[in-house]
Motif scaffolding. Sequence first.
Motif, PDB file in Angstrom:
ATOM      1  N   GLN A 188     -15.195   4.491  -2.147  1.00  0.00           N
ATOM      2  CA  GLN A 188     -16.640   4.392  -2.037  1.00  0.00           C
ATOM      3  C   GLN A 188     -17.044   3.751  -0.709  1.00  0.00           C
ATOM      4  N   GLY A 189     -18.208   4.147  -0.239  1.00  0.00           N
ATOM      5  CA  GLY A 189     -18.732   3.612   1.020  1.00  0.00           C
ATOM      6  C   GLY A 189     -19.913   4.450   1.479  1.00  0.00           C
ATOM      7  N   LYS A 190     -20.369   4.193   2.705  1.00  0.00           N
ATOM      8  CA  LYS A 190     -21.467   4.991   3.232  1.00  0.00           C
ATOM      9  C   LYS A 190     -21.076   6.470   3.306  1.00  0.00           C
ATOM     10  N   LYS A 191     -19.817   6.692   3.601  1.00  0.00           N
ATOM     11  CA  LYS A 191     -19.280   8.045   3.600  1.00  0.00           C
ATOM     12  C   LYS A 191     -18.043   8.061   2.722  1.00  0.00           C
ATOM     13  N   SER A 192     -18.043   8.915   1.699  1.00  0.00           N
ATOM     14  CA  SER A 192     -16.918   8.960   0.765  1.00  0.00           C
ATOM     15  C   SER A 192     -15.652   9.448   1.460  1.00  0.00           C
ATOM     16  N   GLU A 219     -12.674  -0.159   4.836  1.00  0.00           N
ATOM     17  CA  GLU A 219     -12.634  -1.614   4.847  1.00  0.00           C
ATOM     18  C   GLU A 219     -11.820  -2.144   3.660  1.00  0.00           C
ATOM     19  N   VAL A 222     -12.760  -2.422  -0.631  1.00  0.00           N
ATOM     20  CA  VAL A 222     -13.678  -1.377  -1.097  1.00  0.00           C
ATOM     21  C   VAL A 222     -13.148  -0.788  -2.407  1.00  0.00           C
TER      22      VAL A 222
END
Length: 297
Positions: A188-192, A219, A222
């Motif tokens: 997961q994150g701003k962009k998978s 990072e 996450v």
Amino acid sequence: MPQFFTNKRLIILLGSIIVLVALIGFSQRDRENISWPEQFVKDIVGLGQAIVSKPANGVSGFFADVENLRNTYKENEKLKAQLDQLAQLESDVARLEKDNQELRNVVDKEKSLADYDPINATVIARNPDRWYDVITIDQGQASGIEPNMAVVTGEGLIGKVKSTSKFTSTVQLLSAHDPKNRVSAVIQGKKSVYGLIEGYDKDKGTLKMTKIPYNAKVEKGVTVTTSGLGGVFPKGLIIGKVKKLVPDQFGLTQTALIEPAAKYYDLEHVIISKRNMVSVKPAKEERKQVLLEGEGM
């Protein structure tokens, strides 16, 4: 003549009584020294009392000791029973606290899952030689369990159903050494960032997430979840957190070391996810990734 002897006897008797009373009165007076007849009588009586009392006291003490020993034995048995009960109570309390916490986690987990029907199960068998490979649960075909269904705990995903019988099922853990044991995952994150969970390092206690693009930026810490793109596992089941990201030997892809959210060593209560939607049509940019992952193949 007979009358005379009769009176004489009476006089002797009365005189003896008087002397006896006088002696009693004399002996009862407070004196520092007593007469030798009194000493003699007291010594004889004291010696007789000592001779009789010592064996009597010894016999009495012996029976008293036996009775005390019996009472001590009974009290000891009662205390042992109480100690055994206390140990069992402590074990029951610890077990119930653990079960309560696990069941609370299960309830919370059920409330957050909208894409599958949860079926609760209990672990009933586990082979010590394959401790990190498979477990046996008490739900099977009669409860609608089928192979490849995801299995989770309150903390996260632990594996999938490998085989079923009428009333039991065998679950293959994510930590099992099986090259076909793959799970499509997403960081997961701003962009998978997509990849495959395949492999487990027992020494480090981490899962391996492979096929991560070489230029992906990830990072530490996450969350990693199931992607739901393979049509087998529901989307959003927590797998763990990224611990470290390392490039492969050719530098074409990266491998993430994932710290599992669930504990594979100690498992009692689990949930089988009976997915409502059998397959999901992926987006165009994700279709290629799904074909590459081949989840469950």
